[in-house]
Design a protein around this motif. Structure first.
Motif, PDB file in Angstrom:
ATOM      1  N   ASP A 154       0.835  -1.201   0.000  1.00 49.96           N
ATOM      2  CA  ASP A 154       0.000   0.000   0.000  1.00 49.96           C
ATOM      3  C   ASP A 154       0.872   1.254   0.000  1.00 49.96           C
ATOM      4  O   ASP A 154       1.826   1.353   0.791  1.00 49.96           O
ATOM      5  CB  ASP A 154      -0.897   0.052   1.249  1.00 49.96           C
ATOM      6  CG  ASP A 154      -1.761  -1.188   1.394  1.00 49.96           C
ATOM      7  OD1 ASP A 154      -2.840  -1.224   0.799  1.00 49.96           O
ATOM      8  OD2 ASP A 154      -1.318  -2.116   2.109  1.00 49.96           O
ATOM      9  N   VAL A 155       0.515   2.211  -0.848  1.00 46.69           N
ATOM     10  CA  VAL A 155       1.094   3.546  -0.784  1.00 46.69           C
ATOM     11  C   VAL A 155      -0.031   4.511  -0.434  1.00 46.69           C
ATOM     12  O   VAL A 155      -1.080   4.515  -1.085  1.00 46.69           O
ATOM     13  CB  VAL A 155       1.762   3.956  -2.103  1.00 46.69           C
ATOM     14  CG1 VAL A 155       2.144   5.438  -2.075  1.00 46.69           C
ATOM     15  CG2 VAL A 155       3.001   3.115  -2.360  1.00 46.69           C
ATOM     16  N   VAL A 156       0.191   5.301   0.611  1.00 50.46           N
ATOM     17  CA  VAL A 156      -0.792   6.279   1.076  1.00 50.46           C
ATOM     18  C   VAL A 156      -0.293   7.667   0.699  1.00 50.46           C
ATOM     19  O   VAL A 156       0.842   8.034   1.030  1.00 50.46           O
ATOM     20  CB  VAL A 156      -0.994   6.188   2.598  1.00 50.46           C
ATOM     21  CG1 VAL A 156      -2.014   7.224   3.068  1.00 50.46           C
ATOM     22  CG2 VAL A 156      -1.425   4.783   3.003  1.00 50.46           C
ATOM     23  N   ILE A 157      -1.126   8.440   0.017  1.00 50.98           N
ATOM     24  CA  ILE A 157      -0.751   9.790  -0.391  1.00 50.98           C
ATOM     25  C   ILE A 157      -1.385  10.777   0.572  1.00 50.98           C
ATOM     26  O   ILE A 157      -2.603  10.963   0.585  1.00 50.98           O
ATOM     27  CB  ILE A 157      -1.207  10.074  -1.832  1.00 50.98           C
ATOM     28  CG1 ILE A 157      -0.592   9.057  -2.795  1.00 50.98           C
ATOM     29  CG2 ILE A 157      -0.821  11.495  -2.244  1.00 50.98           C
ATOM     30  CD1 ILE A 157      -1.148   9.144  -4.198  1.00 50.98           C
ATOM     31  N   GLY A 158      -0.570  11.384   1.407  1.00 49.55           N
ATOM     32  CA  GLY A 158      -1.047  12.344   2.390  1.00 49.55           C
ATOM     33  C   GLY A 158      -0.982  11.796   3.797  1.00 49.55           C
ATOM     34  O   GLY A 158      -1.553  10.743   4.082  1.00 49.55           O
ATOM     35  N   ALA A 159      -0.291  12.512   4.682  1.00 48.28           N
ATOM     36  CA  ALA A 159      -0.153  12.082   6.076  1.00 48.28           C
ATOM     37  C   ALA A 159      -1.010  12.937   6.997  1.00 48.28           C
ATOM     38  O   ALA A 159      -0.609  13.299   8.099  1.00 48.28           O
ATOM     39  CB  ALA A 159       1.307  12.123   6.509  1.00 48.28           C
ATOM     40  N   ALA A 206       2.724  -0.242  -5.995  1.00 50.60           N
ATOM     41  CA  ALA A 206       1.851  -0.692  -4.912  1.00 50.60           C
ATOM     42  C   ALA A 206       0.697  -1.523  -5.458  1.00 50.60           C
ATOM     43  O   ALA A 206       0.240  -1.315  -6.578  1.00 50.60           O
ATOM     44  CB  ALA A 206       1.293   0.506  -4.150  1.00 50.60           C
ATOM     45  N   THR A 207       0.242  -2.439  -4.635  1.00 52.02           N
ATOM     46  CA  THR A 207      -0.973  -3.172  -4.976  1.00 52.02           C
ATOM     47  C   THR A 207      -2.182  -2.258  -4.882  1.00 52.02           C
ATOM     48  O   THR A 207      -3.083  -2.304  -5.723  1.00 52.02           O
ATOM     49  CB  THR A 207      -1.153  -4.371  -4.026  1.00 52.02           C
ATOM     50  OG1 THR A 207       0.017  -5.193  -4.077  1.00 52.02           O
ATOM     51  CG2 THR A 207      -2.370  -5.188  -4.401  1.00 52.02           C
ATOM     52  N   THR A 208      -2.188  -1.392  -3.859  1.00 50.17           N
ATOM     53  CA  THR A 208      -3.294  -0.446  -3.674  1.00 50.17           C
ATOM     54  C   THR A 208      -2.733   0.928  -3.330  1.00 50.17           C
ATOM     55  O   THR A 208      -1.796   1.041  -2.536  1.00 50.17           O
ATOM     56  CB  THR A 208      -4.229  -0.901  -2.542  1.00 50.17           C
ATOM     57  OG1 THR A 208      -4.615  -2.257  -2.754  1.00 50.17           O
ATOM     58  CG2 THR A 208      -5.478  -0.027  -2.488  1.00 50.17           C
ATOM     59  N   ILE A 209      -3.320   1.951  -3.923  1.00 53.31           N
ATOM     60  CA  ILE A 209      -2.956   3.336  -3.652  1.00 53.31           C
ATOM     61  C   ILE A 209      -4.116   3.995  -2.910  1.00 53.31           C
ATOM     62  O   ILE A 209      -5.263   3.956  -3.375  1.00 53.31           O
ATOM     63  CB  ILE A 209      -2.669   4.094  -4.959  1.00 53.31           C
ATOM     64  CG1 ILE A 209      -1.490   3.453  -5.700  1.00 53.31           C
ATOM     65  CG2 ILE A 209      -2.389   5.576  -4.676  1.00 53.31           C
ATOM     66  CD1 ILE A 209      -1.347   3.930  -7.134  1.00 53.31           C
ATOM     67  N   HIS A 210      -3.827   4.573  -1.761  1.00 50.12           N
ATOM     68  CA  HIS A 210      -4.850   5.207  -0.933  1.00 50.12           C
ATOM     69  C   HIS A 210      -4.642   6.718  -0.989  1.00 50.12           C
ATOM     70  O   HIS A 210      -3.671   7.237  -0.425  1.00 50.12           O
ATOM     71  CB  HIS A 210      -4.755   4.715   0.510  1.00 50.12           C
ATOM     72  CG  HIS A 210      -4.854   3.227   0.642  1.00 50.12           C
ATOM     73  ND1 HIS A 210      -6.040   2.580   0.902  1.00 50.12           N
ATOM     74  CD2 HIS A 210      -3.909   2.247   0.528  1.00 50.12           C
ATOM     75  CE1 HIS A 210      -5.830   1.280   0.953  1.00 50.12           C
ATOM     76  NE2 HIS A 210      -4.536   1.054   0.727  1.00 50.12           N
ATOM     77  N   ALA A 211      -5.527   7.418  -1.672  1.00 47.20           N
ATOM     78  CA  ALA A 211      -5.392   8.869  -1.833  1.00 47.20           C
ATOM     79  C   ALA A 211      -6.079   9.568  -0.670  1.00 47.20           C
ATOM     80  O   ALA A 211      -7.305   9.714  -0.653  1.00 47.20           O
ATOM     81  CB  ALA A 211      -5.990   9.305  -3.157  1.00 47.20           C
TER      82      ALA A 211
END
Length: 516
Positions: A5-10, A271-276
């Protein structure tokens, strides 16, 4: 590098998603453009040389489920406010209505003094009692797959209320249930925080906003986070890192390929899933930068608020001498928010003018939590003050920098005049000054929030809020975060059941993967 997973924005939602995913044993990378985590939910030293850390943007917590706090073992303490609100009577600020959750008899007496009888308080109790029941049924569903509107309406079991709140303009409902303009205004303000809307509007944006403001925790209470909003996101960041997530700040994402590739200057990840966890409009710029089609979303989100942070030497005196300022400012302090005033201000802004008397509301974090002040300030009478001005949409501030600044100066001056109209002394007389002699006051327009935080149009919800249930058969059973691209999730406030500091979209983005 390859990640699950890659998450865009913390921001708080991105960190929530990361914590859940990493705790499930997945390899998680979080990318944040700023040099710190937290997004809009941060504590900051807003005034140079002054030892106070204010919740600079977001400031109260209502929608964060206790389940999220428990699941992630968050070290977060929330303080329940005793006083719900204080409202000086528009046009007669020597009188006011204090709603005291700790003293029902005093509140009833306040209604009687305001309206000349007990009917309005009885209507208030009936309305909010029924809304409370609705909240208890609806709120637990926000961490579950989406149900249909019919299912939720059946769970609530109050067809009259459901029709009033979900299918009829809120203004119509309030006119029917309440006879007093001040009381109507108190109720109506929850429909307008962060939403530029006509209370009688057929699009029902005001109704959706109203529902979100009243369902939090199943009670609608808005709580004070000890240590400020930064304590919430710091706790989430610790949970994510402890579980094994990698946090990378100072990294601006440049493109998102729906094949699962995220690119930034000097690097990329698969990434398998990208979480924006950014706004949907921002995600679309990243998709188009990769040559992909943008996702359907609101074309021009718009915020409608002037946010003003202040640090005071003490609380100001009120024109209503029968109310202790410490009680008045401990809850939500309504300023020129009578129902008629709200509608008049909306009409002015809709016509392209700064309202002559901008409605606004205020609260004082430091009355509940002195920890945000340095030792010297905390030992004295110093207080923070957060002002949220309504019906000041981004469109009023668009233009050149000079044009923006001129409108900002006018909006701030009129807002302070509006505040001063209910005080026994000008707010300027109790503002602290920084070491350079400047007032400890900062104001941010929607245009500046767009630049500061990447909020399209300065919209604090990333886009207009959506009903917290499926609006089509296809959505039933989904998590409200899925997109047309199987690899991409909306993990921020722009998801269905987004808005506010809640962690709900982050949780649901993670669950859409973990429970697939």
């Amino acid at each position: 590098m390859i990640y699950d997973d890659v998450v865009i924005g913390a921001g708080h939602n991105g960190l929530t998603a990361a914590a859940y995913l990493a705790r499930a044993g997945r390899r998680v990378l979080v990318l944040e453009a700023a040099d710190h985590v937290g997004g809009a939910a941060v504590s900051a030293q807003a005034f140079p040389g002054v030892d106070a850390r204010l919740s600079r943007y977001s400031y109260l917590v209502s929608l964060m489920p206790r389940q999220v706090i428990a699941d992630l073992d968050l070290d977060v303490r929330l303080i329940r406010r005793r006083f719900s609100s204080f409202t000086p009577v528009p046009g007669d600020p020597q009188r006011g209505l204090l709603v005291d959750n700790g003293d029902e008899a005093a509140t009833a007496a306040g209604f009687t003094a305001l309206t000349g009888g007990g009917a309005e308080y009885a209507a208030w109790q009936d309305f909010y009692g029924r809304v409370h029941h609705l909240a208890q049924q609806v709120f637990p569903t926000v961490l579950e797959p989406l149900r249909s509107e019919a299912d939720l309406a059946a769970m609530v079991g109050d067809d009259e209320l459901w029709d009033a709140l979900v299918r009829r303009p809120l203004g119509e409902v309030l006119a029917k249930r309440f006879g007093d303009d001040t009381v109507r205004g108190i109720v109506a303000t929850d429909a307008l925080i962060g939403t530029f809307a006509d209370l009688d509007g057929a699009d029902l944006r005001q109704n959706v906003c109203f529902l979100y403001h009243l369902i939090g925790g199943g009670t609608g209470d808005w709580d004070v986070p000890v240590g400020g909003m930064g304590a919430v996101t710091d706790g989430l960041a610790r949970a994510a890192v402890k579980a094994g997530a990698q946090l990378r700040t100072g990294t601006t994402v440049l493109a998102v390929d729906p094949d699962g590739v995220v690119r930034w200057e000097g690097g990329s990840a698969q990434a398998t899933t990208i979480h924006a966890a950014c706004a949907p409009a921002v995600l679309n710029t990243l998709l188009t930068a990769a040559g992909a089609e943008p996702l359907p979303t609101e074309e021009a989100p718009e915020g409608a608020q002037l946010k003003v942070n202040m640090l005071l030497s003490r609380l100001p005196r009120l024109r209503d001498q029968d109310v202790d300022p410490a009680a008045a400012f401990a809850g939500t302090f309504h300023v020129n928010e009578g129902y008629g005033q709200l509608q008049e201000a909306y009409a002015a802004a809709e016509a392209g003018r700064v309202p002559q008397v901008p409605p606004c509301e205020i609260y004082c974090h430091s009355l509940s939590d002195r920890s945000i002040l340095g030792p010297e300030l905390a030992a004295g009478d110093a207080q923070t003050l957060t002002l949220f001005g309504l019906h000041l949409p981004a469109r009023l501030f668009r233009g050149t920098q000079q044009e923006h600044d001129a409108v900002k100066d006018l909006a701030l001056a009129r807002t302070l005049d509006s505040l001063n109209s209910v005080l026994a002394e000008p707010i300027q007389d109790v503002l602290l000054r920084d070491p350079d002699g400047a007032f400890c006051m900062e104001a941010r327009t929607p245009v500046e929030l767009e630049a500061d935080l990447g909020l399209p149009g300065g919209n604090i919800f990333h886009r207009s809020l959506q009903w917290p249930w499926a609006e089509s058969d296809a959505e039933v059973g989904s998590w409200g975060v899925e997109t047309a691209y199987p690899t991409v999730r909306i993990a921020g406030a722009g998801a269905r059941r987004g808005g506010g500091v809640s962690g709900i979209p982050g949780h649901n983005a993670a669950m859409s993967v973990l429970r697939a």
